[in-house]
Design an enzyme around this catalytic site. Sequence first.
Site, short mmCIF file in Angstrom:
data_model
loop_
_atom_site.label_atom_id
_atom_site.label_comp_id
_atom_site.label_asym_id
_atom_site.label_seq_id
_atom_site.Cartn_x
_atom_site.Cartn_y
_atom_site.Cartn_z
N LYS A 36 0.86 -1.19 0.00
CA LYS A 36 0.00 0.00 0.00
C LYS A 36 0.89 1.23 0.00
O LYS A 36 1.89 1.28 0.73
CB LYS A 36 -0.86 -0.01 1.27
N GLY A 140 -20.15 7.14 6.45
CA GLY A 140 -19.29 7.49 5.32
C GLY A 140 -20.00 7.34 3.99
O GLY A 140 -20.10 6.23 3.46
N GLY A 142 -19.19 8.08 0.90
CA GLY A 142 -18.24 8.35 -0.18
C GLY A 142 -18.54 7.48 -1.39
O GLY A 142 -19.67 7.03 -1.59
N HIS A 143 -17.49 7.21 -2.17
CA HIS A 143 -17.66 6.42 -3.39
C HIS A 143 -18.32 5.07 -3.10
O HIS A 143 -19.22 4.65 -3.81
CB HIS A 143 -16.30 6.14 -4.03
N VAL A 144 -17.84 4.39 -2.05
CA VAL A 144 -18.37 3.06 -1.74
C VAL A 144 -19.67 3.18 -0.96
O VAL A 144 -20.68 2.54 -1.28
CB VAL A 144 -17.34 2.22 -0.95
P1 NAD Z 1 -14.20 8.20 -0.02
O1 NAD Z 1 -13.08 9.10 0.31
O2 NAD Z 1 -14.91 8.32 -1.33
O3 NAD Z 1 -15.34 8.30 1.12
C1 NAD Z 1 -15.08 8.34 2.48
C2 NAD Z 1 -16.22 9.13 3.12
O4 NAD Z 1 -16.11 9.01 4.54
C3 NAD Z 1 -16.18 10.63 2.78
O5 NAD Z 1 -17.47 11.07 2.41
C4 NAD Z 1 -15.72 11.28 4.12
O6 NAD Z 1 -16.24 12.59 4.30
C5 NAD Z 1 -16.30 10.30 5.12
N1 NAD Z 1 -15.66 10.30 6.43
C6 NAD Z 1 -14.35 10.46 6.75
N2 NAD Z 1 -14.18 10.35 8.08
C7 NAD Z 1 -15.41 10.10 8.62
C8 NAD Z 1 -15.88 9.87 9.94
N3 NAD Z 1 -15.05 9.88 10.98
N4 NAD Z 1 -17.20 9.63 10.12
C9 NAD Z 1 -18.06 9.62 9.07
N5 NAD Z 1 -17.66 9.84 7.79
C10 NAD Z 1 -16.36 10.07 7.58
O7 NAD Z 1 -13.64 6.72 0.19
P2 NAD Z 1 -14.21 5.36 -0.42
O8 NAD Z 1 -13.50 5.07 -1.69
O9 NAD Z 1 -15.71 5.36 -0.39
O10 NAD Z 1 -13.64 4.31 0.66
C11 NAD Z 1 -14.24 4.18 1.93
C12 NAD Z 1 -13.47 3.18 2.76
O11 NAD Z 1 -13.43 1.92 2.11
C13 NAD Z 1 -11.99 3.54 3.02
O12 NAD Z 1 -11.59 3.08 4.27
C14 NAD Z 1 -11.27 2.77 1.93
O13 NAD Z 1 -9.91 2.51 2.26
C15 NAD Z 1 -12.08 1.51 1.92
N6 NAD Z 1 -11.97 0.80 0.66
C16 NAD Z 1 -12.34 1.41 -0.49
C17 NAD Z 1 -12.24 0.72 -1.69
C18 NAD Z 1 -12.67 1.33 -3.00
O14 NAD Z 1 -12.86 0.60 -3.98
N7 NAD Z 1 -12.88 2.64 -3.07
C19 NAD Z 1 -11.77 -0.61 -1.70
C20 NAD Z 1 -11.43 -1.22 -0.46
C21 NAD Z 1 -11.53 -0.49 0.70
#
Ligand code: NAD
Length: 312
Positions: A36, A140, A142-144
């Site tokens: 990573k 959260g 976000g994207h996921v």
């Molecule tokens: P992202 O940055 O698109 O979304 C994260 C969201 O969480 C944001 O809206 C942010 O404002 C919010 N956030 C941050 N801290 C917070 C808190 N303390 N309480 C509530 N909300 C909070 O990220 P993503 O791509 O959606 O990924 C989310 C998680 O999943 C991460 O931990 C990432 O490592 C993990 N992940 C993502 C993927 C992927 O395909 N994108 C794959 C495996 C793991």
Amino acid sequence: MWVYDDPVAAMRDGMRLSRAMTYKAAVAELALGGGKGVIMVPPHIKLSRERRHAALLDFADTVDSVDGRYITAEDVGTSSRDMSLIATRTPHVAGLSRRRGGSGDPSPMTSLGVYIAIQSCCERVFGSPSLRGRSISLLGLGHVGQRVARRCLRDGARLLAADVDPGKRATAERLGARWMTPERALEADVDVLSPCALGGVLNDETVPRLRCRIVAGAANNQLASDEIADLLAARGILWAPDFVANAGGLINIAEEAGGYDPAAARRRVRGIAGTLRQIFDDSESIGATPLTAALELARKRLFVPASSARPV
Ligand code: NAD
């Protein structure tokens, strides 16, 4: 790319995330190791466009210097556009756009895997994978997280949603979820808590306050330390190990190697249900936590000779 207080914190996070990547790839039976990259943004620094651009190019050169032993991809704080920029300096980038021959944003497949993990946990705890009428608190958007929310709502779940970004309130309401502060959403009396923000959310302070039966989400490194898995089990809360539940994106990216086929990727991501079933069965039969059972499965699979692992 994230804000860390100091380089030691960034390094520690990078090491923990790498360990999780190793286990994630092993459990998903991918012939990939673990690694990573972390780009540390110092606190109180607002990155200008130019400095951000320069940091991404420095990162690209670092990736390139290890000759393909590390392949980078999009994650928190970066976008597919950032990956295209990195690709101007190194070929060792996965998850480029479909137009550029990649598999695109991994988030849709990650969210499919998380949704399947939530169903698998419901099957174990309530006897049915159906989400109709189940209450889910999602941290959260976000994207996921947004995609997990949409899938669960489509299945008839009742959803609470929270994000540190108040701008996500409109998104939650548009989706049909009830908006809450992250503090309240964490402690909500629900069937499922789905952490889809950042790591460390499950710790000595938060676990005693949980009022859910299941924790299954996308966030990496949800446990502040491995001992938290025992605390969850002692409270009768079923935890889907994060590196199993959120493997969909990595499984998808691994499909790039043989010529990307989204249908094949989806089939493999759906395999997360069977993997979790095995982990929960093992955990019950050996009287250990799902974390111990998942780590054991990862270790067993790590020692499968590379020739019999699925090539990527
Ligand atoms: P992202 O940055 O698109 O979304 C994260 C969201 O969480 C944001 O809206 C942010 O404002 C919010 N956030 C941050 N801290 C917070 C808190 N303390 N309480 C509530 N909300 C909070 O990220 P993503 O791509 O959606 O990924 C989310 C998680 O999943 C991460 O931990 C990432 O490592 C993990 N992940 C993502 C993927 C992927 O395909 N994108 C794959 C495996 C793991």
